[in-house]
Design a protein around this motif. Structure first.
Motif, PDB file in Angstrom:
ATOM      1  N   VAL A   1      19.803  -8.985 -14.077  1.00 40.72           N
ATOM      2  CA  VAL A   1      19.242 -10.150 -13.386  1.00 40.72           C
ATOM      3  C   VAL A   1      19.149  -9.886 -11.887  1.00 40.72           C
ATOM      4  N   ARG A   2      20.190  -9.272 -11.322  1.00 42.67           N
ATOM      5  CA  ARG A   2      20.176  -8.972  -9.889  1.00 42.67           C
ATOM      6  C   ARG A   2      19.097  -7.945  -9.555  1.00 42.67           C
ATOM      7  N   LEU A   3      18.889  -6.982 -10.452  1.00 40.61           N
ATOM      8  CA  LEU A   3      17.859  -5.975 -10.210  1.00 40.61           C
ATOM      9  C   LEU A   3      16.471  -6.595 -10.234  1.00 40.61           C
ATOM     10  N   GLN A   4      16.268  -7.589 -11.085  1.00 35.76           N
ATOM     11  CA  GLN A   4      14.972  -8.265 -11.143  1.00 35.76           C
ATOM     12  C   GLN A   4      14.647  -8.929  -9.808  1.00 35.76           C
ATOM     13  N   VAL A   5      15.666  -9.442  -9.148  1.00 43.62           N
ATOM     14  CA  VAL A   5      15.471 -10.090  -7.846  1.00 43.62           C
ATOM     15  C   VAL A   5      15.332  -9.055  -6.737  1.00 43.62           C
ATOM     16  N   ALA A   6      16.108  -7.977  -6.831  1.00 41.98           N
ATOM     17  CA  ALA A   6      16.182  -7.012  -5.732  1.00 41.98           C
ATOM     18  C   ALA A   6      15.035  -6.018  -5.714  1.00 41.98           C
ATOM     19  N   ASN A   7      14.616  -5.536  -6.890  1.00 44.08           N
ATOM     20  CA  ASN A   7      13.591  -4.494  -6.929  1.00 44.08           C
ATOM     21  C   ASN A   7      12.815  -4.599  -8.235  1.00 44.08           C
TER      22      ASN A   7
ATOM     23  N   ASN B   1      20.414   1.304 -19.476  1.00 40.89           N
ATOM     24  CA  ASN B   1      21.653   1.061 -18.731  1.00 40.89           C
ATOM     25  C   ASN B   1      21.775   2.002 -17.542  1.00 40.89           C
ATOM     26  N   ASP B   2      21.281   3.235 -17.716  1.00 37.54           N
ATOM     27  CA  ASP B   2      21.321   4.197 -16.610  1.00 37.54           C
ATOM     28  C   ASP B   2      20.560   3.678 -15.395  1.00 37.54           C
ATOM     29  N   VAL B   3      19.423   3.016 -15.637  1.00 38.34           N
ATOM     30  CA  VAL B   3      18.638   2.470 -14.523  1.00 38.34           C
ATOM     31  C   VAL B   3      19.473   1.463 -13.739  1.00 38.34           C
ATOM     32  N   LEU B   4      20.227   0.629 -14.442  1.00 40.90           N
ATOM     33  CA  LEU B   4      21.051  -0.374 -13.773  1.00 40.90           C
ATOM     34  C   LEU B   4      22.165   0.285 -12.961  1.00 40.90           C
ATOM     35  N   ILE B   5      22.853   1.255 -13.568  1.00 42.37           N
ATOM     36  CA  ILE B   5      23.978   1.882 -12.879  1.00 42.37           C
ATOM     37  C   ILE B   5      23.505   2.717 -11.698  1.00 42.37           C
ATOM     38  N   GLN B   6      22.382   3.425 -11.856  1.00 43.19           N
ATOM     39  CA  GLN B   6      21.850   4.201 -10.739  1.00 43.19           C
ATOM     40  C   GLN B   6      21.413   3.276  -9.600  1.00 43.19           C
ATOM     41  N   SER B   7      20.925   2.100  -9.939  1.00 42.37           N
ATOM     42  CA  SER B   7      20.577   1.118  -8.906  1.00 42.37           C
ATOM     43  C   SER B   7      21.822   0.631  -8.180  1.00 42.37           C
ATOM     44  N   LEU B   8      22.912   0.482  -8.928  1.00 40.29           N
ATOM     45  CA  LEU B   8      24.186   0.085  -8.313  1.00 40.29           C
ATOM     46  C   LEU B   8      24.697   1.185  -7.395  1.00 40.29           C
TER      47      LEU B   8
ATOM     48  N   ILE C   1      21.672  -2.974  -5.789  1.00 41.41           N
ATOM     49  CA  ILE C   1      22.314  -4.205  -6.241  1.00 41.41           C
ATOM     50  C   ILE C   1      23.823  -4.072  -6.053  1.00 41.41           C
ATOM     51  N   GLU C   2      24.538  -5.178  -6.188  1.00 39.58           N
ATOM     52  CA  GLU C   2      25.984  -5.193  -6.031  1.00 39.58           C
ATOM     53  C   GLU C   2      26.643  -5.668  -7.322  1.00 39.58           C
ATOM     54  N   SER C   3      27.903  -5.299  -7.472  1.00 38.92           N
ATOM     55  CA  SER C   3      28.680  -5.671  -8.649  1.00 38.92           C
ATOM     56  C   SER C   3      29.766  -6.663  -8.273  1.00 38.92           C
ATOM     57  N   THR C   4      29.788  -7.799  -8.947  1.00 37.99           N
ATOM     58  CA  THR C   4      30.828  -8.796  -8.705  1.00 37.99           C
ATOM     59  C   THR C   4      32.205  -8.259  -9.079  1.00 37.99           C
ATOM     60  N   SER C   5      32.273  -7.518 -10.177  1.00 38.96           N
ATOM     61  CA  SER C   5      33.566  -6.991 -10.618  1.00 38.96           C
ATOM     62  C   SER C   5      34.120  -5.987  -9.610  1.00 38.96           C
ATOM     63  N   LEU C   6      33.251  -5.201  -8.977  1.00 37.18           N
ATOM     64  CA  LEU C   6      33.728  -4.255  -7.968  1.00 37.18           C
ATOM     65  C   LEU C   6      34.171  -4.974  -6.692  1.00 37.18           C
ATOM     66  N   THR C   7      33.524  -6.088  -6.392  1.00 42.87           N
ATOM     67  CA  THR C   7      33.975  -6.880  -5.251  1.00 42.87           C
ATOM     68  C   THR C   7      35.387  -7.404  -5.490  1.00 42.87           C
ATOM     69  N   ARG C   8      35.652  -7.879  -6.709  1.00 45.16           N
ATOM     70  CA  ARG C   8      36.998  -8.333  -7.053  1.00 45.16           C
ATOM     71  C   ARG C   8      37.986  -7.166  -7.027  1.00 45.16           C
ATOM     72  N   TYR C   9      37.535  -6.015  -7.507  1.00 48.30           N
ATOM     73  CA  TYR C   9      38.397  -4.834  -7.506  1.00 48.30           C
ATOM     74  C   TYR C   9      38.757  -4.434  -6.079  1.00 48.30           C
ATOM     75  N   LYS C  10      37.783  -4.487  -5.179  1.00 47.79           N
ATOM     76  CA  LYS C  10      38.034  -4.185  -3.775  1.00 47.79           C
ATOM     77  C   LYS C  10      39.095  -5.118  -3.206  1.00 47.79           C
ATOM     78  N   GLU C  11      38.977  -6.405  -3.499  1.00 46.69           N
ATOM     79  CA  GLU C  11      39.947  -7.376  -2.989  1.00 46.69           C
ATOM     80  C   GLU C  11      41.343  -7.096  -3.543  1.00 46.69           C
ATOM     81  N   SER C  12      41.424  -6.736  -4.825  1.00 47.07           N
ATOM     82  CA  SER C  12      42.734  -6.515  -5.444  1.00 47.07           C
ATOM     83  C   SER C  12      43.423  -5.274  -4.882  1.00 47.07           C
ATOM     84  N   ILE C  13      42.669  -4.178  -4.685  1.00 49.21           N
ATOM     85  CA  ILE C  13      43.320  -2.972  -4.165  1.00 49.21           C
ATOM     86  C   ILE C  13      43.649  -3.119  -2.683  1.00 49.21           C
ATOM     87  N   GLN C  14      42.878  -3.922  -1.957  1.00 52.13           N
ATOM     88  CA  GLN C  14      43.204  -4.164  -0.555  1.00 52.13           C
ATOM     89  C   GLN C  14      44.456  -5.019  -0.417  1.00 52.13           C
TER      90      GLN C  14
END
Length: 218
Positions: free
Chosen positions: A90-96, A158-165, A170-183
């Motif tokens: 969904v984010r990729l549809q908006v971004a590119n 799926n590769d297209v999505l991950i390569q875009s990430l 695009i950004e990942s919500t789960s990675l944002t949470r992961y960043k907060e947890s490790i910080q």
């Protein structure tokens, strides 16, 4: 028979991820590997390397070393991203839109192959049962091949999505949470050891080129 399979496959829609989930359950239960995971090997490696760089860009040297030795958190972050594929689409549809069109084309190919393949298998079994001509079960071989091809197309999408990430399209919500947890973990470790994580050299090293920056070269 082919036309009937096409019609049946068009009317009875089965999402490729449902078939993939069934295959994964079979593999875990009988400890056998039939297909690859949700990504192709090169994309798996790119995502793992990107998460490693993501960790190093957001924590101190000591915490980065700890995360490198204990890869459990990184593995958890990897599977969190995989579980977020629908949201990434969904984010990729908006971004590119160009990249999304490529993703959608491959996802449609996966959907077509899997649904028509299942329809061929169902029709072959029905004809063999009704007519007694068991040679019609040869259609199950076609089903197996089409399912494998469909799952391969799903991996490509799926590769297209991950390569875009990885390319920061695009950004990942789960990675944002992961960043907060490790910080948070890094801050707690810093307070216990009496050091200042903000003054750590690894933050300075990655400050101008960290994952999330559109200018990052991967």
């Amino acid at each position: 028979m082919s036309f009937a399979a096409f019609l049946w496959g068009s009317l009875v829609q089965v999402h490729p991820s449902s078939i993939t989930s069934l295959v994964r359950k079979y593999e875990r239960r009988f400890d056998r590997r039939i297909t690859r995971g949700p990504l192709n090997r090169s994309t798996e490696d790119a995502l793992e390397d990107w998460i490693r760089d993501f960790e190093q860009a957001n924590v101190s040297t000591e915490m980065a070393r700890f995360l490198e030795e204990d890869k459990g958190d990184r593995i958890g972050a990897y599977f969190s991203v995989i579980s977020e594929l629908k949201q990434l689409a969904v984010r990729l549809q908006v971004a590119n839109m160009d990249l999304f069109t490529e993703y959608d084309r491959r996802a449609s190919e996966a959907d077509f192959r899997i649904n028509v393949g299942l329809a061929v298998g169902a029709l072959s079994s029905s004809l063999a049962y009704d007519s007694g001509n068991w040679w019609t079960l040869a259609g199950l071989g076609v089903t197996f091949i089409m399912l494998l091809n469909g799952m391969a197309c799903e991996r490509d999408s799926n590769d297209v999505l991950i390569q875009s990430l990885v390319a920061n399209v695009i950004e990942s919500t789960s990675l944002t949470r992961y960043k907060e947890s490790i910080q948070v973990l890094d801050s707690v470790a810093a307070s216990l050891s009496g050091r200042s994580p903000e003054s750590d050299s690894i933050r300075t090293e990655h400050a101008t080129n960290q994952p999330g920056d559109p200018q990052t070269e991967l």
